[in-house]
Write an enzyme that holds these catalytic residues in place. Sequence first.
Site, PDB file in Angstrom:
ATOM      1  N   THR A 165       0.683  -1.247   0.004  1.00 44.80           N
ATOM      2  CA  THR A 165      -0.182   0.008   0.008  1.00 44.80           C
ATOM      3  C   THR A 165       0.853   1.325  -0.056  1.00 44.80           C
ATOM      4  O   THR A 165       1.697   1.432   0.780  1.00 44.80           O
ATOM      5  CB  THR A 165      -0.802  -0.071   1.271  1.00 44.80           C
ATOM      6  OG1 THR A 165      -1.839  -1.282   1.349  1.00 44.80           O
ATOM      7  CG2 THR A 165      -1.827   1.270   1.228  1.00 44.80           C
TER       8      THR A 165
ATOM      9  N   CYS B 217      24.039   7.913   7.274  1.00 44.47           N
ATOM     10  CA  CYS B 217      23.660   6.524   7.064  1.00 44.47           C
ATOM     11  C   CYS B 217      24.808   5.838   7.592  1.00 44.47           C
ATOM     12  O   CYS B 217      24.791   4.586   8.121  1.00 44.47           O
ATOM     13  CB  CYS B 217      23.201   6.005   5.867  1.00 44.47           C
ATOM     14  SG  CYS B 217      21.826   6.895   5.282  1.00 44.47           S
TER      15      CYS B 217
END
Length: 377
Positions: A237, A323
Amino acid sequence: MIYLDYAATYPMTPEALAAYLEAAALPGNPASVHAAGQAARERLEEGRARVAAALGVDARTLIANGGGTEGDNHVLLGVAQAWEEAHGQPGHLVTTLTEHSAVLAPARWLESRGWAVTFLAPDVQGRYTPEQLAEALREDTALVSIHHANNELGTVQDTPALAAVAAARGVPYHTDAVQAPGVLPLDLTGWGVTFATFSAHKWGGPRGVGFLYLKRGAVLPAVTLGGGQEGGLRPGTQNTAGVYAAGVALTHAEAAREETFAHLTRVRDRFLAGVADIPGLRVNQPADASPKVASVTLPGADGEALLMNLDLLGVSASAGSACAAGTMQPSHVLTAIGLGEADARATLRFSFGRATTETEVDAAADALRQAAEWSRG
């Protein structure tokens, strides 16, 4: 707090937040056929269309996903999967030593599974040449992946020239263009790239939302399985509110891009002038780098101590890619351009946004001077 870490994430703009809240209030799943679902679908596709218009591409070439890391992984692993299915064996990948970890990690994973991987070495400014790429290509090269603007140095590659070398040999070309929108001009069609990846939180949209551009006719299988969303390439979704807000944010960012570029150039240059008298300080990036980033090395200082001291003085900066934060390893980008481990650990990245003021960069320069004295003392 003086926030100078825009390359890590750009604070969500008021326009994007308002758009997000509006779309998040819609109850429907965009895949549902009832009225509530179709209302959500309208917002989803409006967001995609806004991003496509800002990037100058057809909306049907954009896959909505979770961000740059997902997009980079999808390209490298998907192309590898398609190659192995077509040829019955691993192939060859060309990338660089200064890529984001979202490219380097899947590249090394493929290498551990039999793929030949060429990691191009940069010059001292982090650049790669068409001649260098041409020499690296082989008959079994399945993909070239080279970033457009480096997240630590701001170095901008000649993407059209590099992509042309790959195209001449029939090799797909991917660029991680996460740091470009809203700052640098983009022409994905004119550049001739096959794939490009983007993250909305780099231009003032929400975190956890991104887009993967696929040139018409490009072959890329899904690497996750499930429903038929996003043309079957990214099942699950969709984040309706996130995509809509991303589109609103990018519309504003691209409309002001030239003004933003000029503003970032002013505040970056003012900051660098303000720290130029710090003993031993060196600037790492080339003069024509993206003005979003300033990378400075203070030999003899401890980067972690510098960041802590800056934080105490009210300035938010970073030691490199967010990161890679907390790994205690020197930046692979800095060591690739020739910095020793000690200097790499003594390097900070300051990055700027549309809201950054001259008063803030003046104060940040003073804070860095004080933090350097504390760290070296």
